[in-house]
Design a protein around this motif. Sequence first.
Motif, mmCIF file in Angstrom:
data_model
loop_
_atom_site.group_PDB
_atom_site.id
_atom_site.type_symbol
_atom_site.label_atom_id
_atom_site.label_comp_id
_atom_site.label_asym_id
_atom_site.label_seq_id
_atom_site.Cartn_x
_atom_site.Cartn_y
_atom_site.Cartn_z
ATOM 1 N N HIS A 47 0.841 -1.159 0.049
ATOM 2 C CA HIS A 47 -0.093 0.082 -0.037
ATOM 3 C C HIS A 47 0.785 1.152 0.001
ATOM 4 O O HIS A 47 0.170 2.447 0.090
ATOM 5 N N GLN A 142 -3.146 5.028 3.675
ATOM 6 C CA GLN A 142 -2.751 4.610 2.518
ATOM 7 C C GLN A 142 -3.281 3.569 1.576
ATOM 8 O O GLN A 142 -3.335 3.493 0.486
ATOM 9 N N LYS A 143 -4.118 2.797 2.305
ATOM 10 C CA LYS A 143 -5.193 1.927 1.737
ATOM 11 C C LYS A 143 -6.149 2.546 0.884
ATOM 12 O O LYS A 143 -6.433 2.203 -0.093
ATOM 13 N N GLY A 147 -4.843 2.453 -2.610
ATOM 14 C CA GLY A 147 -5.580 1.207 -2.805
ATOM 15 C C GLY A 147 -6.649 1.601 -3.674
ATOM 16 O O GLY A 147 -7.200 0.908 -4.498
#
Length: 416
Positions: A47, A142-143, A147
Motif C-alpha cells: 500500500h 494509504q489503503k 489502494g
Amino acid sequence: MSDTYCNVAIVGAGPAGIGAAAALGEAGIKDVVVFDREAQAGGIPRHIHHPTFGLLVFKRPMSGPRFIEKIIARCKDVRFELETSITGIEPAGVLAAASCKGSRTIHARHIILATGAREKPRHPRLVSGLRPQGIMTTGALQKFIYGEKLSPFKRPIIVGTELVSFSALATLRAGGAKALAMIESNSRISAYRPAMGFGALMGTPVHLNSQLVDIGGRDKVEFVTIKGPDGTKNIACDGVIFSGDFVGETALMQSSHLEMGIKSRLPLVDNRWLSSDNKTSVIGNCVHPADMGDQCYLEGLEAGRNIGQILTNKVDNTSGEFVAISHDPGIKFLTPGAVRITLGQPQKTDIRLHVRAPFWGKINVVQNGKVVYSKRHRCQPARRITLHNVDLSGIEQTQQNSPTVQTLPQIEVKLV
Ligand SMILES: Cc1cc2nc3c(=O)[nH]c(=O)nc-3n(C[C@H](O)[C@H](O)[C@H](O)COP(=O)(O)OP(=O)(O)OC[C@H]3O[C@@H](n4cnc5c(N)ncnc54)[C@H](O)[C@@H]3O)c2cc1C
C-alpha cells in the motif's frame, strides 16, 4: 478437520516472511509454504507507493509494490497460500489454520512467524471525544489513497512525528490533501531532524510539547483540541491521522506456549531468531515494531539461512538454555530479548533496543552483578540503538569448596 504437512510453514507474506522463504529456497529446502490472511502477498509495502524501499537490498529506491514484486521473484520452490488465517500455534511445529475452505491442522518441521506490526489506533491512545468519521492510522490512509484511490479528507491533522508520520504527509499530497498540523508530545520530532524540512516544504507546522486532548464533531471530525506550551487551543480540521507508535501483531503468540517479554509483551527470540520453542522462529516487525521494509527482508534472509542449515544438519544452534534478558522499564523492547546459553561456550551478541522516552546517558549491560557493557547513547523513541558485541560468555562459577558449579547468568540492560 484435515491435516497437512510441509517442511517449513511461514506465517505472514510481508518482507520478513518473503525473505525467509527466499533463503530457504536457495538452501534447497523443498515444500516451503507461506500463509497470509490477505488475498495478495506483500504485507504493508503493497500500500506504500512512494519510493522508500529497496535502497539496502537493491541499492536504488523503489515503491513498495515494485519492491515486493522483485523480492517475490527471488522465491524458488515456495508455495503461497493466501486468504488463510493462522489461528493457533502449538509445540512440535503445529499450526491451526482457517480459510473459506474450512479449518485444518498444519504440521511442519519448522514454523516461522512473521506477522508484522500496526500503528496504535485511537482507542488505546485514550483520546476523549465522540466517534466521528475521519479518524484513522497512516496504514488505513494509504489503503484509501493508493489502494482505493479515495481521499477520506482534505485538511486533517497528524498525531506523531515518526518517519511514518512524514510518510503520511507524502500520502496526503498524493491524494490531493494537506495536513494542517503535526502534533508531538516531546520537545523534538521522533524522526531524524531533516524530516522537519520536508514538513516545512509541505507547509505543515509541527506543534512540539503538545498533546491531542479531544476530537470534536458528531458525524465528521470538525476540530481537535490540543494542549501545548501556550495553553489549550482548537484547530479546525476534517480528519485525524494517528501515526506511528507501532505495536507488534502478536495475538497469535500471546495465546501460545511461546515465552513473551514481561515488560515488552513481544515474543522473545535469541540472536538467531529462534523463540523459546526451538522449532519456531519469530522475525520481522512482530518482534521489533517497527523497522523499515528492507531491514525486515534482510532479517528474513538471515533467519531463513539459519533454518536451512539446521534442517540440512549443517549446524545445530537450537540447543542450550533459553535465558530472557531483563531490562529497565524505560526500554520498550530489546532484540534479541533472550540468549540461548550452553554452559562453557562463548557468547557475543549485538543487542538492539528502543527507549520509551528520549534519553541521553549510559546504557549498561549487567551480568550477574558485573557490568559487561557500558557506553553513552543519545536515544529517541523511534530510533534503534545498537549495543555492539556484548560479551555474555562469562558464566558465573560458584566455587563452594569444590567442585566448581556453573550457573546460568542473569542478564539485565539498564539505563543509568
Ligand atoms: C503505515 C506504515 C507505513 C510504512 N512505511 C514504510 C516506508 O515508507 N518504508 C519502509 O521501508 N517501511 C515502511 N513501513 C514499515 C514496513 O512496512 C515494514 O518494515 C515491513 O512491512 C515489515 O515487514 P513484516 O514482514 O515484518 O510485516 P508486514 O509487512 O506487516 O507483513 C505481515 C503479514 O502477516 C500477515 N499476517 C498477520 N497475522 C496473520 C495470521 N494470523 N495469519 C495469516 N497471516 C497473517 C499480514 O496479513 C501481513 O501480510 C511502514 C509501516 C507501516 C505500518
